[in-house]
Write a protein that holds these residues in place. Structure first.
Motif, PDB file in Angstrom:
ATOM      1  N   CYS A  23      67.513  21.922  57.407  1.00 47.47           N
ATOM      2  CA  CYS A  23      66.544  22.428  58.395  1.00 47.47           C
ATOM      3  C   CYS A  23      65.262  22.887  57.713  1.00 47.47           C
ATOM      4  CB  CYS A  23      67.135  23.587  59.199  1.00 47.47           C
ATOM      5  SG  CYS A  23      68.176  23.049  60.546  1.00 47.47           S
ATOM      6  N   VAL A  24      65.398  23.444  56.513  1.00 49.73           N
ATOM      7  CA  VAL A  24      64.204  23.906  55.790  1.00 49.73           C
ATOM      8  C   VAL A  24      63.334  22.697  55.419  1.00 49.73           C
ATOM      9  CG1 VAL A  24      63.360  25.186  53.788  1.00 49.73           C
ATOM     10  CG2 VAL A  24      65.490  25.899  54.896  1.00 49.73           C
ATOM     11  N   CYS A  27      61.757  21.326  58.615  1.00 52.52           N
ATOM     12  CA  CYS A  27      60.655  22.167  59.103  1.00 52.52           C
ATOM     13  C   CYS A  27      59.396  21.909  58.280  1.00 52.52           C
ATOM     14  CB  CYS A  27      61.030  23.652  59.043  1.00 52.52           C
ATOM     15  SG  CYS A  27      62.107  24.149  60.396  1.00 52.52           S
ATOM     16  N   HIS A  28      59.544  21.806  56.972  1.00 55.48           N
ATOM     17  CA  HIS A  28      58.374  21.507  56.141  1.00 55.48           C
ATOM     18  C   HIS A  28      57.785  20.140  56.520  1.00 55.48           C
ATOM     19  CE1 HIS A  28      58.370  25.021  53.686  1.00 55.48           C
ATOM     20  NE2 HIS A  28      59.564  24.818  53.167  1.00 55.48           N
ATOM     21  N   HIS A  31      55.220  19.627  59.223  1.00 54.26           N
ATOM     22  CA  HIS A  31      53.812  19.900  58.893  1.00 54.26           C
ATOM     23  C   HIS A  31      53.150  18.726  58.169  1.00 54.26           C
ATOM     24  CE1 HIS A  31      53.967  24.137  60.141  1.00 54.26           C
ATOM     25  NE2 HIS A  31      55.219  24.080  59.748  1.00 54.26           N
ATOM     26  N   LEU A  42      57.599  24.233  47.721  1.00 53.16           N
ATOM     27  CA  LEU A  42      57.837  24.997  48.949  1.00 53.16           C
ATOM     28  C   LEU A  42      59.240  25.606  49.000  1.00 53.16           C
ATOM     29  CD1 LEU A  42      56.161  22.444  51.377  1.00 53.16           C
ATOM     30  CD2 LEU A  42      55.343  24.772  50.964  1.00 53.16           C
ATOM     31  N   PRO A  44      61.418  26.875  46.127  1.00 48.37           N
ATOM     32  CA  PRO A  44      61.596  27.066  44.674  1.00 48.37           C
ATOM     33  C   PRO A  44      63.058  27.186  44.239  1.00 48.37           C
ATOM     34  CG  PRO A  44      59.994  28.626  45.579  1.00 48.37           C
ATOM     35  CD  PRO A  44      60.651  27.961  46.742  1.00 48.37           C
ATOM     36  N   LEU A  87      63.847  15.963  66.765  1.00 49.29           N
ATOM     37  CA  LEU A  87      64.336  17.304  66.429  1.00 49.29           C
ATOM     38  C   LEU A  87      63.224  18.356  66.438  1.00 49.29           C
ATOM     39  CD1 LEU A  87      66.648  16.303  63.453  1.00 49.29           C
ATOM     40  CD2 LEU A  87      67.445  17.480  65.505  1.00 49.29           C
ATOM     41  N   ILE A  90      63.524  21.625  68.406  1.00 48.65           N
ATOM     42  CA  ILE A  90      64.561  22.488  67.823  1.00 48.65           C
ATOM     43  C   ILE A  90      64.024  23.159  66.560  1.00 48.65           C
ATOM     44  CG2 ILE A  90      66.819  22.493  66.674  1.00 48.65           C
ATOM     45  CD1 ILE A  90      67.699  20.267  68.567  1.00 48.65           C
ATOM     46  N   LEU A  94      63.552  27.077  65.880  1.00 52.67           N
ATOM     47  CA  LEU A  94      64.241  27.770  64.774  1.00 52.67           C
ATOM     48  C   LEU A  94      63.243  28.574  63.950  1.00 52.67           C
ATOM     49  CD1 LEU A  94      66.680  24.944  63.576  1.00 52.67           C
ATOM     50  CD2 LEU A  94      67.367  27.101  64.639  1.00 52.67           C
ATOM     51  N   CYS A  95      62.063  27.997  63.708  1.00 53.32           N
ATOM     52  CA  CYS A  95      61.018  28.707  62.956  1.00 53.32           C
ATOM     53  C   CYS A  95      60.513  29.908  63.754  1.00 53.32           C
ATOM     54  CB  CYS A  95      59.850  27.773  62.641  1.00 53.32           C
ATOM     55  SG  CYS A  95      60.212  26.649  61.291  1.00 53.32           S
ATOM     56  N   ASN A 116      52.142  31.321  51.304  1.00 51.53           N
ATOM     57  CA  ASN A 116      51.815  29.911  51.087  1.00 51.53           C
ATOM     58  C   ASN A 116      51.088  29.368  52.309  1.00 51.53           C
ATOM     59  OD1 ASN A 116      53.566  28.439  52.914  1.00 51.53           O
ATOM     60  ND2 ASN A 116      55.270  28.889  51.557  1.00 51.53           N
ATOM     61  N   LEU A 118      51.594  27.372  54.554  1.00 46.38           N
ATOM     62  CA  LEU A 118      52.276  27.219  55.838  1.00 46.38           C
ATOM     63  C   LEU A 118      52.259  28.506  56.639  1.00 46.38           C
ATOM     64  CD1 LEU A 118      55.475  25.168  55.109  1.00 46.38           C
ATOM     65  CD2 LEU A 118      53.492  24.513  56.456  1.00 46.38           C
ATOM     66  N   ASN A 119      52.218  29.636  55.944  1.00 48.33           N
ATOM     67  CA  ASN A 119      52.328  30.904  56.648  1.00 48.33           C
ATOM     68  C   ASN A 119      50.981  31.537  56.981  1.00 48.33           C
ATOM     69  OD1 ASN A 119      55.140  30.684  56.507  1.00 48.33           O
ATOM     70  ND2 ASN A 119      55.122  31.443  54.424  1.00 48.33           N
TER      71      ASN A 119
ATOM     72  N   ILE B   8      59.628  30.160  54.320  1.00 52.96           N
ATOM     73  CA  ILE B   8      59.344  29.657  55.665  1.00 52.96           C
ATOM     74  C   ILE B   8      60.315  30.379  56.593  1.00 52.96           C
ATOM     75  CG2 ILE B   8      60.865  27.631  55.362  1.00 52.96           C
ATOM     76  CD1 ILE B   8      58.883  25.998  57.061  1.00 52.96           C
ATOM     77  N   SER B   9      59.831  30.686  57.803  1.00 51.17           N
ATOM     78  CA  SER B   9      60.586  31.603  58.650  1.00 51.17           C
ATOM     79  C   SER B   9      61.958  31.068  59.069  1.00 51.17           C
ATOM     80  CB  SER B   9      59.765  31.980  59.879  1.00 51.17           C
ATOM     81  OG  SER B   9      59.382  30.834  60.592  1.00 51.17           O
ATOM     82  N   VAL B  10      62.122  29.741  59.044  1.00 54.65           N
ATOM     83  CA  VAL B  10      63.427  29.190  59.430  1.00 54.65           C
ATOM     84  C   VAL B  10      64.532  29.682  58.493  1.00 54.65           C
ATOM     85  CG1 VAL B  10      63.268  27.029  58.084  1.00 54.65           C
ATOM     86  CG2 VAL B  10      64.606  27.076  60.179  1.00 54.65           C
ATOM     87  N   THR B  13      66.212  32.526  60.087  1.00 53.19           N
ATOM     88  CA  THR B  13      67.117  32.090  61.158  1.00 53.19           C
ATOM     89  C   THR B  13      68.441  31.615  60.580  1.00 53.19           C
ATOM     90  OG1 THR B  13      65.146  31.296  62.327  1.00 53.19           O
ATOM     91  CG2 THR B  13      67.291  30.620  63.208  1.00 53.19           C
ATOM     92  N   LEU B  14      68.347  30.824  59.509  1.00 53.37           N
ATOM     93  CA  LEU B  14      69.563  30.267  58.907  1.00 53.37           C
ATOM     94  C   LEU B  14      70.427  31.359  58.283  1.00 53.37           C
ATOM     95  CD1 LEU B  14      68.139  26.977  57.342  1.00 53.37           C
ATOM     96  CD2 LEU B  14      69.455  27.231  59.455  1.00 53.37           C
ATOM     97  N   ILE B  90      67.812  27.533  71.874  1.00 50.65           N
ATOM     98  CA  ILE B  90      68.087  26.782  70.640  1.00 50.65           C
ATOM     99  C   ILE B  90      69.492  26.191  70.681  1.00 50.65           C
ATOM    100  CG2 ILE B  90      68.449  27.012  68.136  1.00 50.65           C
ATOM    101  CD1 ILE B  90      66.231  29.118  68.097  1.00 50.65           C
ATOM    102  N   SER B  93      69.702  23.333  73.038  1.00 54.36           N
ATOM    103  CA  SER B  93      69.027  22.146  72.489  1.00 54.36           C
ATOM    104  C   SER B  93      69.870  21.495  71.397  1.00 54.36           C
ATOM    105  CB  SER B  93      67.678  22.517  71.883  1.00 54.36           C
ATOM    106  OG  SER B  93      66.864  23.125  72.838  1.00 54.36           O
ATOM    107  N   TRP B  97      71.063  17.727  71.728  1.00 48.30           N
ATOM    108  CA  TRP B  97      70.703  16.728  70.708  1.00 48.30           C
ATOM    109  C   TRP B  97      71.970  16.071  70.164  1.00 48.30           C
ATOM    110  CZ3 TRP B  97      71.193  15.030  65.715  1.00 48.30           C
ATOM    111  CH2 TRP B  97      70.213  14.131  65.255  1.00 48.30           C
TER     112      TRP B  97
END
Lengths: 143, 143
Positions: A23-24, A27-28, A31, A42, A44, A87, A90, A94-95, A116, A118-119, B8-10, B13-14, B90, B93, B97
């Motif tokens: 999912c990480v 999500c990246h 973008h 992103l 590390p 997806l 979803i 999640l984010c 970073n 993204l935020n 990243i904010s996800v 969630t995880l 979520i 969904s 899915w």
């Protein structure tokens, strides 16, 4: 081959996007396209081996496309496939939930979210910066 | 205590709903309160120990409530907390899915989804049957 059985359909989703990393990564990728070096920056704490394995599984499940640019030096990028984009709602949720949860737990998302691109508050700016960074990277690798 | 950092904010969630089981448990709980025996029936491959641990973590994170009925024999049920219900879109969904993915992969969801009340076509009927089953269970435990 024994036929799969699921007790509830979410189990099928988790087979595709479950685990600590997928999912990480996805999500990246919402973008924009990423090279493995981008993803490692992103994320590390992921190892190269684990990242490669996760990307391969996502590719095998038809969620990401691997784009090979036949140039010198060769370049590979990953992007969400058309099926992977299904997806997106979803992944966005999640984010968003994570951001909400961080604010609930810590009061301020900027205290715990790594600084970073993204935020950044201004997503438009972030995308623009990302693009500039990529162009610089490309121009550097050309020199 | 070192402060958490997320890239990243996800990731936040995880931390709350990640792993092999939590989303499955939570999806089941969107269909109503459940006893651990209900959940074990719905998730035959989870061990009692693992289930207890997952439920405790979800309780600690404020996602589920543990309801203790002071009766003889004592009865414990789990339900989504108000905060847990904020995950419902979520979870729905993720289930939708998965169903879509199963149909894409296997052509027919009924071929791979175990025949349980949750997977009945008529959700209204399923809820009614669930209720009847529960009443029978209660009446049996009384006798």
């Amino acid at each position: 081959m024994e036929k799969k059985k699921y007790n509830i359909s979410v189990e099928a989703t988790l087979e595709v996007i479950g685990g600590k990393w997928k999912c990480v990564i996805l999500c990246h990728l919402t973008h924009g396209k990423k090279r493995t070096s981008d993803l490692r920056r992103l994320m590390p704490s992921i190892t190269q081996k684990m990242l490669t394995q996760q990307l391969r599984e996502l590719e095998d499940d038809g969620i990401v496309n691997r784009i090979i640019y036949h140039q010198v030096p060769p370049k590979v990028e990953y992007e969400l496939s058309e099926y992977g984009w299904s997806l997106q709602p979803i992944l966005d949720s999640l984010c968003a939930w994570g951001e909400h949860h961080i604010i609930k737990e810590y009061g301020d998302k900027f205290a715990v979210l790594e600084d970073n691109i993204l935020n950044n508050k201004d997503i438009g700016l972030a995308t623009e910066m990302d693009q500039t960074a990529k162009e610089e990277e490309t121009s550097l690798s050309k020199n």
